[in-house]
Design a protein around this motif. Structure first.
Motif, PDB file in Angstrom:
ATOM      1  N   ILE A   1     -34.327  21.442  -5.435  1.00 17.31           N
ATOM      2  CA  ILE A   1     -33.271  21.360  -4.416  1.00 17.31           C
ATOM      3  C   ILE A   1     -32.303  20.205  -4.689  1.00 17.31           C
ATOM      4  N   MET A   2     -32.437  19.567  -5.845  1.00 13.56           N
ATOM      5  CA  MET A   2     -31.562  18.462  -6.206  1.00 13.56           C
ATOM      6  C   MET A   2     -30.144  18.973  -6.451  1.00 13.56           C
ATOM      7  N   ILE A   3     -29.160  18.173  -6.023  1.00 17.48           N
ATOM      8  CA  ILE A   3     -27.768  18.449  -6.363  1.00 17.48           C
ATOM      9  C   ILE A   3     -27.472  17.646  -7.628  1.00 17.48           C
ATOM     10  N   PRO A   4     -27.084  18.309  -8.731  1.00 11.10           N
ATOM     11  CA  PRO A   4     -26.816  17.592  -9.984  1.00 11.10           C
ATOM     12  C   PRO A   4     -25.675  16.585  -9.820  1.00 11.10           C
ATOM     13  N   LEU A   5     -25.743  15.527 -10.597  1.00 15.00           N
ATOM     14  CA  LEU A   5     -24.762  14.443 -10.517  1.00 15.00           C
ATOM     15  C   LEU A   5     -23.336  14.949 -10.674  1.00 15.00           C
ATOM     16  N   ASP A   6     -23.111  15.900 -11.576  1.00 20.78           N
ATOM     17  CA  ASP A   6     -21.743  16.377 -11.796  1.00 20.78           C
ATOM     18  C   ASP A   6     -21.208  17.220 -10.642  1.00 20.78           C
TER      19      ASP A   6
ATOM     20  N   ALA B   1     -40.265  13.167  -0.854  1.00 17.11           N
ATOM     21  CA  ALA B   1     -38.909  12.922  -0.364  1.00 17.11           C
ATOM     22  C   ALA B   1     -38.913  12.754   1.156  1.00 17.11           C
ATOM     23  N   VAL B   2     -39.676  13.599   1.847  1.00 20.06           N
ATOM     24  CA  VAL B   2     -39.777  13.501   3.308  1.00 20.06           C
ATOM     25  C   VAL B   2     -40.288  12.111   3.683  1.00 20.06           C
ATOM     26  N   TYR B   3     -41.366  11.683   3.055  1.00 14.65           N
ATOM     27  CA  TYR B   3     -41.949  10.379   3.355  1.00 14.65           C
ATOM     28  C   TYR B   3     -40.932   9.253   3.115  1.00 14.65           C
ATOM     29  N   GLU B   4     -40.279   9.270   1.966  1.00 20.78           N
ATOM     30  CA  GLU B   4     -39.316   8.216   1.624  1.00 20.78           C
ATOM     31  C   GLU B   4     -38.144   8.204   2.604  1.00 20.78           C
ATOM     32  N   MET B   5     -37.637   9.380   2.938  1.00 19.15           N
ATOM     33  CA  MET B   5     -36.489   9.453   3.844  1.00 19.15           C
ATOM     34  C   MET B   5     -36.837   8.956   5.237  1.00 19.15           C
ATOM     35  N   VAL B   6     -38.000   9.332   5.718  1.00 12.40           N
ATOM     36  CA  VAL B   6     -38.409   8.917   7.053  1.00 12.40           C
ATOM     37  C   VAL B   6     -38.756   7.432   7.083  1.00 12.40           C
ATOM     38  N   SER B   7     -39.555   6.976   6.144  1.00 14.95           N
ATOM     39  CA  SER B   7     -40.008   5.578   6.178  1.00 14.95           C
ATOM     40  C   SER B   7     -38.898   4.583   5.885  1.00 14.95           C
ATOM     41  N   LEU B   8     -37.904   4.988   5.066  1.00 14.38           N
ATOM     42  CA  LEU B   8     -36.819   4.071   4.708  1.00 14.38           C
ATOM     43  C   LEU B   8     -35.522   4.369   5.456  1.00 14.38           C
TER      44      LEU B   8
ATOM     45  N   LEU C   1     -30.080  10.227   1.855  1.00 13.33           N
ATOM     46  CA  LEU C   1     -29.793  10.654   0.489  1.00 13.33           C
ATOM     47  C   LEU C   1     -30.555   9.739  -0.462  1.00 13.33           C
ATOM     48  N   ILE C   2     -31.226  10.341  -1.435  1.00 10.53           N
ATOM     49  CA  ILE C   2     -31.983   9.556  -2.411  1.00 10.53           C
ATOM     50  C   ILE C   2     -31.614  10.042  -3.810  1.00 10.53           C
ATOM     51  N   PRO C   3     -31.266   9.112  -4.695  1.00 13.04           N
ATOM     52  CA  PRO C   3     -30.973   9.496  -6.075  1.00 13.04           C
ATOM     53  C   PRO C   3     -32.229  10.002  -6.791  1.00 13.04           C
ATOM     54  N   VAL C   4     -32.030  10.975  -7.688  1.00 14.35           N
ATOM     55  CA  VAL C   4     -33.101  11.508  -8.522  1.00 14.35           C
ATOM     56  C   VAL C   4     -32.827  11.004  -9.936  1.00 14.35           C
ATOM     57  N   VAL C   5     -33.832  10.384 -10.541  1.00 16.07           N
ATOM     58  CA  VAL C   5     -33.643   9.738 -11.840  1.00 16.07           C
ATOM     59  C   VAL C   5     -34.686  10.207 -12.854  1.00 16.07           C
TER      60      VAL C   5
ATOM     61  N   ILE D   1     -29.477   8.612 -13.930  1.00  9.58           N
ATOM     62  CA  ILE D   1     -29.397   9.349 -12.674  1.00  9.58           C
ATOM     63  C   ILE D   1     -29.039  10.798 -12.992  1.00  9.58           C
ATOM     64  N   LEU D   2     -29.819  11.704 -12.432  1.00  3.71           N
ATOM     65  CA  LEU D   2     -29.628  13.128 -12.687  1.00  3.71           C
ATOM     66  C   LEU D   2     -28.934  13.832 -11.530  1.00  3.71           C
ATOM     67  N   GLY D   3     -29.120  13.313 -10.328  1.00  7.53           N
ATOM     68  CA  GLY D   3     -28.544  13.931  -9.146  1.00  7.53           C
ATOM     69  C   GLY D   3     -29.053  13.264  -7.893  1.00  7.53           C
ATOM     70  N   VAL D   4     -28.966  13.984  -6.789  1.00 11.39           N
ATOM     71  CA  VAL D   4     -29.396  13.443  -5.505  1.00 11.39           C
ATOM     72  C   VAL D   4     -30.137  14.517  -4.718  1.00 11.39           C
ATOM     73  N   ILE D   5     -30.936  14.062  -3.781  1.00 13.89           N
ATOM     74  CA  ILE D   5     -31.584  14.955  -2.829  1.00 13.89           C
ATOM     75  C   ILE D   5     -31.191  14.457  -1.439  1.00 13.89           C
ATOM     76  N   ARG D   6     -30.765  15.391  -0.581  1.00 11.04           N
ATOM     77  CA  ARG D   6     -30.269  15.045   0.748  1.00 11.04           C
ATOM     78  C   ARG D   6     -31.251  15.479   1.821  1.00 11.04           C
ATOM     79  N   SER D   7     -31.256  14.744   2.919  1.00 16.16           N
ATOM     80  CA  SER D   7     -32.166  15.075   4.023  1.00 16.16           C
ATOM     81  C   SER D   7     -31.868  16.454   4.599  1.00 16.16           C
ATOM     82  N   VAL D   8     -30.616  16.867   4.628  1.00 13.32           N
ATOM     83  CA  VAL D   8     -30.273  18.182   5.176  1.00 13.32           C
ATOM     84  C   VAL D   8     -30.923  19.290   4.347  1.00 13.32           C
ATOM     85  N   ASP D   9     -30.998  19.116   3.027  1.00 12.76           N
ATOM     86  CA  ASP D   9     -31.620  20.119   2.170  1.00 12.76           C
ATOM     87  C   ASP D   9     -33.142  20.075   2.279  1.00 12.76           C
TER      88      ASP D   9
END
Length: 193
Positions: A24-29, A155-162, A166-170, A175-183
Motif C-alpha cells: 500500500i506504499m505510495i512510491p516516492l515519484d 505501521a498501525v502501531y507506529e502511527m498510533v504511538s507516535l 505519514l511514515i517514510p518507507v526506506v 527512501i522508496l515512498g510513504v505509507i499514509r494513515s488513510v491508506d
C-alpha cells in the motif's frame, strides 16, 4: 427492551493475511515533495496542486516530504506547519492570549475589533513576507521509518504511538515512498468489513 437485529455471521479476523507495507506504499515519484530551501509559498502551491490516485480513490496530501539538495529526506512539513510558519511576526511576538483575542468572534462577531487593530492590508503584506521563509524553518524531523517487508500492523502501531499520519518507507538509506494513515485505515476497514 429493544429491537434485536439479526447479525450476519462473519469469519473471524485473520491477521496472517494482512498485507505488507510494500503493498500500500505510495512510491516516492508519485508523492509530492519540496526542498528544505524552498519557500513556504512554494510549499503551499505544491500541496494545493497535488493530487494522489491510490487504487480507485483520489485524495489530497496533508504532508509534503522535505528533501535536501542531495535528495536525502530531512523531514516532513504538514499543512498546519506551513500555516504556523505564515503567522505574521507582530502576532508571533505576543503572548498567546493576546494573539487569540484578535480572532475571538465571541468578543465581536463582526471582527470590527480586529479591523481596528490589524488592517487586512497589513495581514496580507505580512503573509506575503512570511511566505518567503524557507520550509526548513517549520519542517518536522523524521520520527520513524518503515521497511518494505514490514506488516501493516507495524505501521498501525507506529502511527498510533507516535501520532504520525505519514511514515517514510526506506531500504537502507534510500527512501522508496510513504505509507499514509488513510491508506492503513482503509486496509483495516477491509479486514473488519
Amino acid at each position: 427492551k429493544g429491537l434485536v437485529i439479526p447479525m450476519e455471521k462473519k469469519e473471524p479476523l485473520r491477521l496472517g493475511n494482512m498485507e505488507l507495507v510494500s503493498e500500500i506504499m505510495i512510491p516516492l515519484d508519485k508523492y509530492p515533495w519540496v526542498r528544505v530551501t524552498d519557500t513556504l509559498r512554494h510549499a503551499v502551491s505544491t500541496i494545493e496542486e497535488a493530487s494522489l490516485d491510490v487504487g480507485l480513490r483520489r485524495s489530497l496530501p496533508r504532508v509534503l516530504l522535505v528533501l535536501d539538495h542531495d535528495d536525502q529526506l530531512v523531514g516532513l512539513v504538514r499543512r498546519r506547519d506551513i500555516m504556523r510558519g505564515l503567522e505574521p511576526d507582530y502576532l508571533v511576538n505576543q503572548p498567546l492570549a493576546s494573539r487569540l483575542k484578535y480572532f475571538d468572534v465571541g468578543v465581536d462577531p463582526h471582527l470590527s475589533e480586529l479591523a481596528e487593530q490589524v488592517s487586512l492590508e497589513r495581514v496580507a503584506k505580512e503573509l506575503w513576507k512570511q511566505g518567503n521563509r524557507p520550509v526548513g524553518d517549520v519542517l518536522q524531523p523524521i520520527s520513524t521509518t518503515l521497511k518494505l517487508g514490514d506488516p501493516i500492523m507495524k505501521a498501525v502501531y507506529e502511527m498510533v504511538s507516535l501520532n504520525e499520519s505519514l511514515i517514510p518507507v526506506v531500504d537502507g538509506d534510500e527512501i522508496l515512498g510513504v505509507i499514509r494513515s488513510v491508506d492503513v485505515f482503509h486496509e483495516l476497514a477491509k479486514l473488519l468489513g
